[in-house]
Design a protein around this motif. Structure first.
Motif, mmCIF file in Angstrom:
data_model
loop_
_atom_site.group_PDB
_atom_site.id
_atom_site.type_symbol
_atom_site.label_atom_id
_atom_site.label_comp_id
_atom_site.label_asym_id
_atom_site.label_seq_id
_atom_site.Cartn_x
_atom_site.Cartn_y
_atom_site.Cartn_z
ATOM 1 N N ASN A 13 -8.826 8.743 -4.494
ATOM 2 C CA ASN A 13 -8.789 8.906 -3.046
ATOM 3 C C ASN A 13 -8.601 7.551 -2.368
ATOM 4 O O ASN A 13 -7.871 7.421 -1.378
ATOM 5 N N HIS A 14 -9.259 6.517 -2.922
ATOM 6 C CA HIS A 14 -9.112 5.158 -2.381
ATOM 7 C C HIS A 14 -7.664 4.675 -2.503
ATOM 8 O O HIS A 14 -7.147 3.981 -1.625
ATOM 9 N N LYS A 27 -5.219 7.999 -0.440
ATOM 10 C CA LYS A 27 -5.515 8.619 0.845
ATOM 11 C C LYS A 27 -6.171 7.654 1.822
ATOM 12 O O LYS A 27 -5.703 7.473 2.935
ATOM 13 N N ASN A 28 -7.294 7.059 1.424
ATOM 14 C CA ASN A 28 -8.082 6.213 2.334
ATOM 15 C C ASN A 28 -8.325 4.855 1.682
ATOM 16 O O ASN A 28 -9.356 4.627 1.064
ATOM 17 N N GLN A 29 -7.381 3.950 1.825
ATOM 18 C CA GLN A 29 -7.449 2.665 1.146
ATOM 19 C C GLN A 29 -8.372 1.664 1.839
ATOM 20 O O GLN A 29 -8.593 0.570 1.332
ATOM 21 N N THR A 30 -8.915 2.050 2.994
ATOM 22 C CA THR A 30 -9.849 1.173 3.707
ATOM 23 C C THR A 30 -11.286 1.671 3.584
ATOM 24 O O THR A 30 -12.154 1.298 4.365
ATOM 25 N N SER A 31 -11.548 2.523 2.587
ATOM 26 C CA SER A 31 -12.908 3.002 2.323
ATOM 27 C C SER A 31 -13.023 3.312 0.837
ATOM 28 O O SER A 31 -12.041 3.242 0.094
ATOM 29 N N LYS A 60 -13.371 15.778 5.039
ATOM 30 C CA LYS A 60 -12.345 16.625 5.631
ATOM 31 C C LYS A 60 -12.929 17.412 6.815
ATOM 32 O O LYS A 60 -14.076 17.832 6.783
ATOM 33 N N THR A 73 -19.237 2.940 4.159
ATOM 34 C CA THR A 73 -17.803 2.887 3.936
ATOM 35 C C THR A 73 -17.340 4.044 3.040
ATOM 36 O O THR A 73 -16.345 3.934 2.330
ATOM 37 N N PRO A 118 -15.472 7.458 2.149
ATOM 38 C CA PRO A 118 -14.256 8.072 2.701
ATOM 39 C C PRO A 118 -14.628 9.156 3.701
ATOM 40 O O PRO A 118 -15.627 9.855 3.518
ATOM 41 N N PRO A 119 -13.831 9.329 4.765
ATOM 42 C CA PRO A 119 -14.148 10.380 5.732
ATOM 43 C C PRO A 119 -14.075 11.752 5.129
ATOM 44 O O PRO A 119 -13.219 12.018 4.263
ATOM 45 N N HIS A 129 0.809 -1.215 0.000
ATOM 46 C CA HIS A 129 0.000 0.000 0.000
ATOM 47 C C HIS A 129 0.842 1.265 0.000
ATOM 48 O O HIS A 129 0.376 2.343 0.355
#
Length: 232
Positions: free
Chosen positions: A203-204, A207-211, A231, A226, A228-229, A30
């Motif tokens: 973004n996946h 930045k946010n590979q778990t969402s 900002k 799921t 992405p969070p 990752h």
């Protein structure tokens, strides 16, 4: 460099190296390398060839099969309108499969030698080298193998006349997914929807590979929370 600490030589075929990373594999895979030049997977030219697929091969191979499934369902008694509706239902089923496979299979945590090796072949390579244009789509031979159990499942749970069109809808959904996936990495979209999808998918990766597991849409990310969070 971190890669040297993990003892992976990027100048040599990678597939049979990554298994030795053990518990450190997930961290290594990752950490993306952003280059359009893909790595070599195998020493054998034959096996290396089988891992590389141009995006246009996917519709070229599978769209005729989709058309054939529709014709078979019509021959079995469905009207063209009914066959089209069943096809659409198959596409919808695919969107859930797309999300589920990406979330629960492609992002499974591995640490054993063969677990890491298989994960790298299935999806890890894409996260390590996200711009490798010849490994963004699934090779047709592998897809054909996976279609066999899917077809038997469809036959078990759907009516005789509808089954081929359901299969065709799922296959068409897959084609749309693979072509869209390639475009999100290598295209330069001008429309807001496509630009939003590209931003969402990148973004996946970065930045946010778990969402953000949806590719063609964020529908199931919204359903299963799921996204992405946002900002702060």
């Amino acid at each position: 460099m971190t890669v040297k600490a993990y003892s992976v030589d990027l100048n040599k075929p990678l597939v049979f190296q990554v298994g030795h990373l053990g518990d450190t594999y997930q961290e290594w895979v990752h950490q993306p390398i952003v280059s359009k030049e893909g790595p070599r997977f195998f020493e054998s030219n034959f096996w290396e060839f089988l891992t590389r697929t141009a995006w246009w091969v996917i519709p070229l191979v599978w769209l005729p099969v989709v058309s054939l499934t529709l014709l078979i369902s019509i021959k079995r008694g469905l009207s063209p309108d009914q066959a089209a509706c069943v096809l659409l239902s198959g596409i919808f089923v695919w969107t859930l499969m797309e999300y589920s496979l990406h979330r629960f299979l492609f992002h499974i945590k591995t640490s054993s030698y063969w677990g890491n090796t298989l994960h790298y072949l299935l999806h890890g390579c894409h996260h390590k080298h996200p711009m490798d244009g010849y490994r963004l789509v699934f090779p047709p031979a592998a897809t054909a193998v996976l279609l066999i159990p899917f077809w038997f499942l469809v036959k078990l749970i759907t009516p005789y006349a509808a089954a081929p069109a359901v299969l065709g809808g799922g296959l068409l959904g897959y084609v749309m997914y693979d072509v869209t996936h390639y475009y999100l990495h290598h295209g330069q979209p001008s429309q807001n929807l496509a630009r939003g999808l590209k931003k969402y998918h990148l973004n996946h990766h970065f930045k946010n590979q778990t969402s953000g597991f949806g590719i063609t849409s964020s529908l199931w990310d919204r359903v299963f929370d799921t996204l992405p969070p946002k900002k702060a």
